[in-house]
Design a protein around this motif. Structure first.
Motif, PDB file in Angstrom:
ATOM      1  N   ASP A 103       1.132  -1.191  -0.022  1.00 42.29           N
ATOM      2  CA  ASP A 103       0.509  -0.159  -0.133  1.00 42.29           C
ATOM      3  C   ASP A 103       0.685   0.980  -0.480  1.00 42.29           C
ATOM      4  OD1 ASP A 103      -1.440   1.797   0.463  1.00 42.29           O
ATOM      5  OD2 ASP A 103      -2.930   0.881   1.607  1.00 42.29           O
ATOM      6  N   SER A 104       0.660   2.127  -0.747  1.00 43.99           N
ATOM      7  CA  SER A 104       1.475   2.707  -1.311  1.00 43.99           C
ATOM      8  C   SER A 104       1.392   4.338  -1.167  1.00 43.99           C
ATOM      9  CB  SER A 104       1.711   3.320  -2.360  1.00 43.99           C
ATOM     10  OG  SER A 104       0.527   4.264  -3.599  1.00 43.99           O
ATOM     11  N   SER A 105      -0.018   4.789   0.693  1.00 45.46           N
ATOM     12  CA  SER A 105      -0.496   6.090   1.207  1.00 45.46           C
ATOM     13  C   SER A 105      -1.270   5.184   2.665  1.00 45.46           C
ATOM     14  CB  SER A 105      -1.100   6.657   0.753  1.00 45.46           C
ATOM     15  OG  SER A 105      -1.573   8.088   1.260  1.00 45.46           O
ATOM     16  N   VAL A 106      -0.345   5.639   3.825  1.00 44.97           N
ATOM     17  CA  VAL A 106      -1.083   4.643   5.108  1.00 44.97           C
ATOM     18  C   VAL A 106      -0.481   5.462   5.978  1.00 44.97           C
ATOM     19  CG1 VAL A 106      -0.970   3.015   6.430  1.00 44.97           C
ATOM     20  CG2 VAL A 106      -0.665   2.588   4.552  1.00 44.97           C
ATOM     21  N   SER A 107      -1.582   6.049   6.698  1.00 42.62           N
ATOM     22  CA  SER A 107      -1.031   6.672   7.643  1.00 42.62           C
ATOM     23  C   SER A 107      -1.355   5.800   8.894  1.00 42.62           C
ATOM     24  CB  SER A 107      -1.841   8.374   7.836  1.00 42.62           C
ATOM     25  OG  SER A 107      -2.045   8.740   6.701  1.00 42.62           O
ATOM     26  N   PHE A 108      -0.767   6.584  10.142  1.00 41.26           N
ATOM     27  CA  PHE A 108      -0.728   6.355  11.333  1.00 41.26           C
ATOM     28  C   PHE A 108      -1.440   7.451  12.241  1.00 41.26           C
ATOM     29  CE2 PHE A 108       1.385   1.763   9.919  1.00 41.26           C
ATOM     30  CZ  PHE A 108       0.668   0.980  10.053  1.00 41.26           C
ATOM     31  N   GLY A 109      -0.394   7.128  13.574  1.00 39.86           N
ATOM     32  CA  GLY A 109       0.111   8.376  14.840  1.00 39.86           C
ATOM     33  C   GLY A 109       1.368   8.830  14.674  1.00 39.86           C
ATOM     34  N   GLU A 110       1.438   7.114  15.119  1.00 40.48           N
ATOM     35  CA  GLU A 110       2.742   7.325  16.306  1.00 40.48           C
ATOM     36  C   GLU A 110       4.181   7.975  15.459  1.00 40.48           C
ATOM     37  OE1 GLU A 110       5.405   4.448  18.983  1.00 40.48           O
ATOM     38  OE2 GLU A 110       4.172   4.009  17.931  1.00 40.48           O
ATOM     39  N   PRO A 111       5.015   8.752  15.662  1.00 44.47           N
ATOM     40  CA  PRO A 111       4.778   9.761  17.111  1.00 44.47           C
ATOM     41  C   PRO A 111       4.073  10.836  17.090  1.00 44.47           C
ATOM     42  CG  PRO A 111       6.562  10.583  15.808  1.00 44.47           C
ATOM     43  CD  PRO A 111       5.942   9.164  14.742  1.00 44.47           C
ATOM     44  N   TYR A 158       0.418  11.215  17.122  1.00 48.61           N
ATOM     45  CA  TYR A 158      -1.294  10.764  17.711  1.00 48.61           C
ATOM     46  C   TYR A 158      -1.506   9.944  18.166  1.00 48.61           C
ATOM     47  CZ  TYR A 158      -0.502  15.365  15.526  1.00 48.61           C
ATOM     48  OH  TYR A 158      -0.105  16.729  14.500  1.00 48.61           O
ATOM     49  N   GLU A 159      -0.678   9.320  19.357  1.00 49.20           N
ATOM     50  CA  GLU A 159      -1.211   7.508  19.199  1.00 49.20           C
ATOM     51  C   GLU A 159      -2.238   7.200  19.913  1.00 49.20           C
ATOM     52  OE1 GLU A 159       3.500   8.605  20.576  1.00 49.20           O
ATOM     53  OE2 GLU A 159       1.698   9.685  20.101  1.00 49.20           O
ATOM     54  N   ASP A 160      -2.961   8.562  20.190  1.00 47.48           N
ATOM     55  CA  ASP A 160      -3.896   8.302  20.251  1.00 47.48           C
ATOM     56  C   ASP A 160      -5.043   7.562  19.120  1.00 47.48           C
ATOM     57  OD1 ASP A 160      -3.520  10.894  19.524  1.00 47.48           O
ATOM     58  OD2 ASP A 160      -5.895  11.379  20.369  1.00 47.48           O
ATOM     59  N   ARG A 161      -4.900   7.722  17.832  1.00 49.26           N
ATOM     60  CA  ARG A 161      -5.337   7.575  16.456  1.00 49.26           C
ATOM     61  C   ARG A 161      -4.818   6.274  16.127  1.00 49.26           C
ATOM     62  NH1 ARG A 161      -4.834  13.350  13.620  1.00 49.26           N
ATOM     63  NH2 ARG A 161      -5.526  14.700  15.077  1.00 49.26           N
ATOM     64  N   GLU A 162      -3.475   6.078  16.854  1.00 46.64           N
ATOM     65  CA  GLU A 162      -2.963   4.944  16.013  1.00 46.64           C
ATOM     66  C   GLU A 162      -1.544   4.785  16.442  1.00 46.64           C
ATOM     67  OE1 GLU A 162      -3.715   1.283  16.022  1.00 46.64           O
ATOM     68  OE2 GLU A 162      -4.574   1.416  13.973  1.00 46.64           O
ATOM     69  N   THR A 163      -1.473   3.726  16.849  1.00 45.80           N
ATOM     70  CA  THR A 163       0.476   2.948  17.538  1.00 45.80           C
ATOM     71  C   THR A 163       0.741   3.084  16.185  1.00 45.80           C
ATOM     72  OG1 THR A 163      -0.226   1.482  18.289  1.00 45.80           O
ATOM     73  CG2 THR A 163      -0.386   2.841  19.328  1.00 45.80           C
ATOM     74  N   ILE A 164       1.790   2.462  15.521  1.00 44.22           N
ATOM     75  CA  ILE A 164       2.954   1.477  14.926  1.00 44.22           C
ATOM     76  C   ILE A 164       2.564  -0.153  14.724  1.00 44.22           C
ATOM     77  CG2 ILE A 164       5.265   1.164  13.507  1.00 44.22           C
ATOM     78  CD1 ILE A 164       5.436   3.831  14.523  1.00 44.22           C
ATOM     79  N   GLU A 165       2.373  -0.107  16.372  1.00 42.81           N
ATOM     80  CA  GLU A 165       2.882  -1.814  16.802  1.00 42.81           C
ATOM     81  C   GLU A 165       1.174  -2.169  16.423  1.00 42.81           C
ATOM     82  OE1 GLU A 165       2.776  -4.762  19.829  1.00 42.81           O
ATOM     83  OE2 GLU A 165       2.471  -2.140  20.627  1.00 42.81           O
ATOM     84  N   THR A 187      10.341  -5.752  14.083  1.00 46.77           N
ATOM     85  CA  THR A 187       9.245  -7.544  14.336  1.00 46.77           C
ATOM     86  C   THR A 187       8.488  -7.687  13.859  1.00 46.77           C
ATOM     87  OG1 THR A 187       8.989  -6.410  16.993  1.00 46.77           O
ATOM     88  CG2 THR A 187      11.019  -6.963  17.137  1.00 46.77           C
ATOM     89  N   SER A 188       7.902  -7.130  13.589  1.00 44.14           N
ATOM     90  CA  SER A 188       7.060  -6.840  12.828  1.00 44.14           C
ATOM     91  C   SER A 188       7.153  -7.828  11.187  1.00 44.14           C
ATOM     92  CB  SER A 188       6.100  -5.929  11.946  1.00 44.14           C
ATOM     93  OG  SER A 188       4.649  -5.742  11.677  1.00 44.14           O
ATOM     94  N   PRO A 189       6.183  -8.562  11.127  1.00 43.24           N
ATOM     95  CA  PRO A 189       5.591  -9.467   9.407  1.00 43.24           C
ATOM     96  C   PRO A 189       6.212  -8.532   8.439  1.00 43.24           C
ATOM     97  CG  PRO A 189       3.524 -10.250  10.439  1.00 43.24           C
ATOM     98  CD  PRO A 189       4.009  -8.711  11.493  1.00 43.24           C
ATOM     99  N   VAL A 190       5.174  -7.239   8.447  1.00 43.68           N
ATOM    100  CA  VAL A 190       4.900  -6.111   7.693  1.00 43.68           C
ATOM    101  C   VAL A 190       6.464  -5.045   7.408  1.00 43.68           C
ATOM    102  CG1 VAL A 190       3.286  -4.164   6.802  1.00 43.68           C
ATOM    103  CG2 VAL A 190       2.414  -6.056   7.816  1.00 43.68           C
ATOM    104  N   SER A 191       7.232  -4.821   5.945  1.00 45.11           N
ATOM    105  CA  SER A 191       7.750  -3.762   6.214  1.00 45.11           C
ATOM    106  C   SER A 191       6.890  -2.866   5.731  1.00 45.11           C
ATOM    107  CB  SER A 191       8.503  -4.107   4.846  1.00 45.11           C
ATOM    108  OG  SER A 191       9.371  -5.370   5.183  1.00 45.11           O
ATOM    109  N   LEU A 192       7.725  -1.505   7.041  1.00 47.08           N
ATOM    110  CA  LEU A 192       7.044  -0.431   6.782  1.00 47.08           C
ATOM    111  C   LEU A 192       8.350   0.959   5.799  1.00 47.08           C
ATOM    112  CD1 LEU A 192       6.150   1.745   9.934  1.00 47.08           C
ATOM    113  CD2 LEU A 192       7.577   2.671   8.371  1.00 47.08           C
TER     114      LEU A 192
END
Length: 417
Positions: free
Chosen positions: A60-68, A70-77, A116-121
Motif C-alpha cells: 500500500d503506497s499511502s498509509v498513515s498511523f499516528g505515532e509519534p 498522535y498515538e491516540d489515533r493509532e500506534t505503529i505496532e 519485529t513486525s511481519p509487515v515491512s514499513l
C-alpha cells in the motif's frame, strides 16, 4: 523452520505456476518446492484453508498511523498488525505525524519500530521541513536512512520553484518526488466536492479545477526538469486524461487513486457522515467511471487504501470541523473485488512495488516467500467488528464486500488474519 502451504491456487502472472493449485514448501523463508502434492518431513507448520488463494504480498503506497505524536489515533505496532490482518506485507508510511518525518533520525525511528513486525514499513520522507512548504528537507540523508519517496502528506507544494528544485535535486540519487494534487487558493476552505450536492447541503466545495490545475502545473515543471514524479490520490475524470496524455508524451509520472474514490460519490454525504469527509473529496459518478477506466488501462498505476485513522473527538463533530480521512486497510481487498476482476485487483495491489523500487518476490522455487493468502469468493457486510484499527472512522461500514484475507507470510513467519 519448514512451512507447508497446502492446495493453494497461485495468482501471480509472473510465476510459471500461475493459476495452478499447488503445494508450496518453505524452508527458512525461501520457497524450496512447488508441486501438486508435497509430503515433507519435519514440517513445523502447515497452512491450509478452504478455497485458499495466494499471491505476492500486497503493498500500500499511502498509509498513515499516528505515532509519534498522535498515538491516540493509532500506534505503529497496532497499525502494522492491522496491515497484516488486511493482507499487506509492505506499507509506505506517510510523514504526517508529530514531529514530521523530515530527517534521517525520524526515518530510522520509524524503521526501528517495525523490526519485529511481519509487515515491512517503508517511510515516506517529508519534502519540506516540518511539511511547511518553505525549505526543502534533507532528502538525500533520508533516502540513505531508508525513505522511499518524498512528499508533504495532503499538503500541496504551493511554491512551483520548490518543486522544480526538488525534482532536479532528487535525480542525483534516483529519488521519487510526490506532489499532492490541490491548488490551495482555489480549494479554499472547502470540505466536499463542489457540485450540486454541496449546494444542497450548504457545505463549501472544492472544485475539480483545484486538482486539475495543480496537476497540469506539476507536469509542466516535470517536463522542464526531468526526474520522477508521483501524484497521489487523484479524483477527477479530467485528471485521468491529463496524466494519460503526459504518459503518452514520455514523462516519468505515476499516480494513485484511493479506493473510496472508486466506490462512493458525494451523494453519501446526505446524512453529513463525517467518515465520508476525505481529501480529495468524493466526486461524481462520471469521475468514478473515468477513474475505473484509468485503473483498467494502466493510466492510474496503483490503488491505495489511503488509510487515515482519526480519533472520535475529531470525527464526531460538526462536518466543517471534522478532520479529513477514513480507514481503508481492513476493507481494501473486499471493496476492490466489488469493482474489478481478481487479476486486476492483484495487479494494482502490487504495482506500487516497482515504482517505489522495492523487491518483487515472484512465486517460484528459490524465491523469498512473501505471500498474501485470501479467499476471493466470501461475501460479507463490513461491520465494526471487522475494524482492527484503534480509531473506527470507516466510510465502508455497512457496505457489502467480497473477498476475505486469510493471512500473510513474510519475513519467515505466518500471520493469521
Amino acid at each position: 523452520m519448514k512451512v507447508l502451504v497446502k492446495s493453494a491456487r497461485i495468482v501471480d502472472n509472473e510465476s510459471p505456476f500461475h493459476n495452478k493449485v499447488m503445494d508450496i514448501l518453505i524452508d527458512n523463508g525461501v520457497i524450496q518446492e512447488i508441486a501438486p502434492s508435497i509430503e515433507a518431513q519435519d514440517v513445523g507448520r502447515e497452512i491450509s484453508f478452504e478455497n485458499l488463494h495466494v499471491s505476492q504480498g500486497w503493498f500500500d503506497s499511502s498509509v498513515s498511523f499516528g505515532e509519534p505524536g498522535y498515538e491516540d489515533r493509532e500506534t505503529i505496532e497496532n497499525g502494522l498488525k492491522t496491515a497484516a490482518k488486511s493482507g499487506f506485507t509492505g506499507i509506505a508510511l506517510n510523514p504526517g505525524n508529530l514531529p514530521v518525518t523530515d530527517n534521517k533520525g525520524a526515518v530510522s525511528f520509524l524503521r526501528s519500530k517495525a523490526e519485529t513486525s511481519p509487515v515491512s514499513l517503508y517511510p515516506i520522507g517529508s519534502l519540506t521541513r516540518n511539511s511547511e512548504g518553505v525549505d526543502m528537507a534533507e532528502l538525500y540523508d533520508m533516502q540513505q536512512a531508508g525513505a522511499i519517496a518524498f512528499g508533504d502528506h495532503k499538503k500541496a507544494v504551493s511554491n512551483p520553484n520548490l518543486l522544480k528544485i526538488a525534482l532536479q535535486y532528487a535525480q542525483n540519487f534516483d529519488g521519487l518526488v510526490q506532489s499532492f494534487p490541490q491548488e490551495n487558493k482555489i480549494a479554499g476552505n472547502g470540505s466536499v466536492n463542489e457540485h450540486e450536492n454541496s449546494t444542497y447541503l450548504g457545505l463549501k466545495g472544492i472544485p475539480a479545477l483545484a486538482e486539475e490545475l495543480q496537476i497540469t502545473r506539476d507536469l509542466y515543471i516535470l517536463e522542464y526538469t526531468g526526474g520522477k514524479l508521483h501524484i497521489p490520490t487523484i479524483s477527477t475524470a479530467k485528471s485521468v486524461e491529463i496524466i494519460r496524455v503526459a504518459k503518452e508524451n514520455g514523462l516519468d509520472v505515476s499516480c494513485s487513486v484511493a479506493i473510496h474514490n472508486l466506490l462512493f460519490t458525494d451523494e453519501v454525504l446526505k446524512d453529513f457522515d463525517t467518515n465520508a469527509k476525505v481529501l480529495p473529496p468524493l466526486r461524481t459518478k462520471a469521475d468514478i467511471k473515468a477513474l475505473i477506466a484509468g485503473v483498467k488501462d494502466g493510466t492510474i498505476d496503483m490503488v491505495t487504501s489511503d488509510h487515515f485513522p482519526v480519533d472520535v473527538e475529531h470525527k464526531k463533530v460538526e462536518f466543517d470541523n471534522a478532520l479529513f480521512g477514513t480507514l481503508g486497510l481492513e476493507s481494501a481487498f473486499g471493496a476492490l473485488l466489488k469493482i474489478f476482476s481478481l487479476k486486476t485487483v492483484i495487479r494494482v495491489l502490487l504495482a506500487g512495488r516497482s515504482r517505489f523500487n522495492l523487491s518483487e518476490d515472484i512465486i517460484d522455487e528459490g524465491s523469498q516467500a512473501n505471500f498474501t493468502f485470501f479467499d476471493p469468493d466470501t461475501e460479507y457486510t463490513f461491520e465494526l467488528s471487522d475494524i482492527h484499527s484503534t480509531s473506527k472512522n470507516s466510510v465502508f461500514l455497512g457496505e457489502q464486500l467480497k473477498g476475505k484475507v486469510l493471512g500473510i507470510f513474510a519475513k519467515g513467519n505466518f500471520f493469521s488474519a
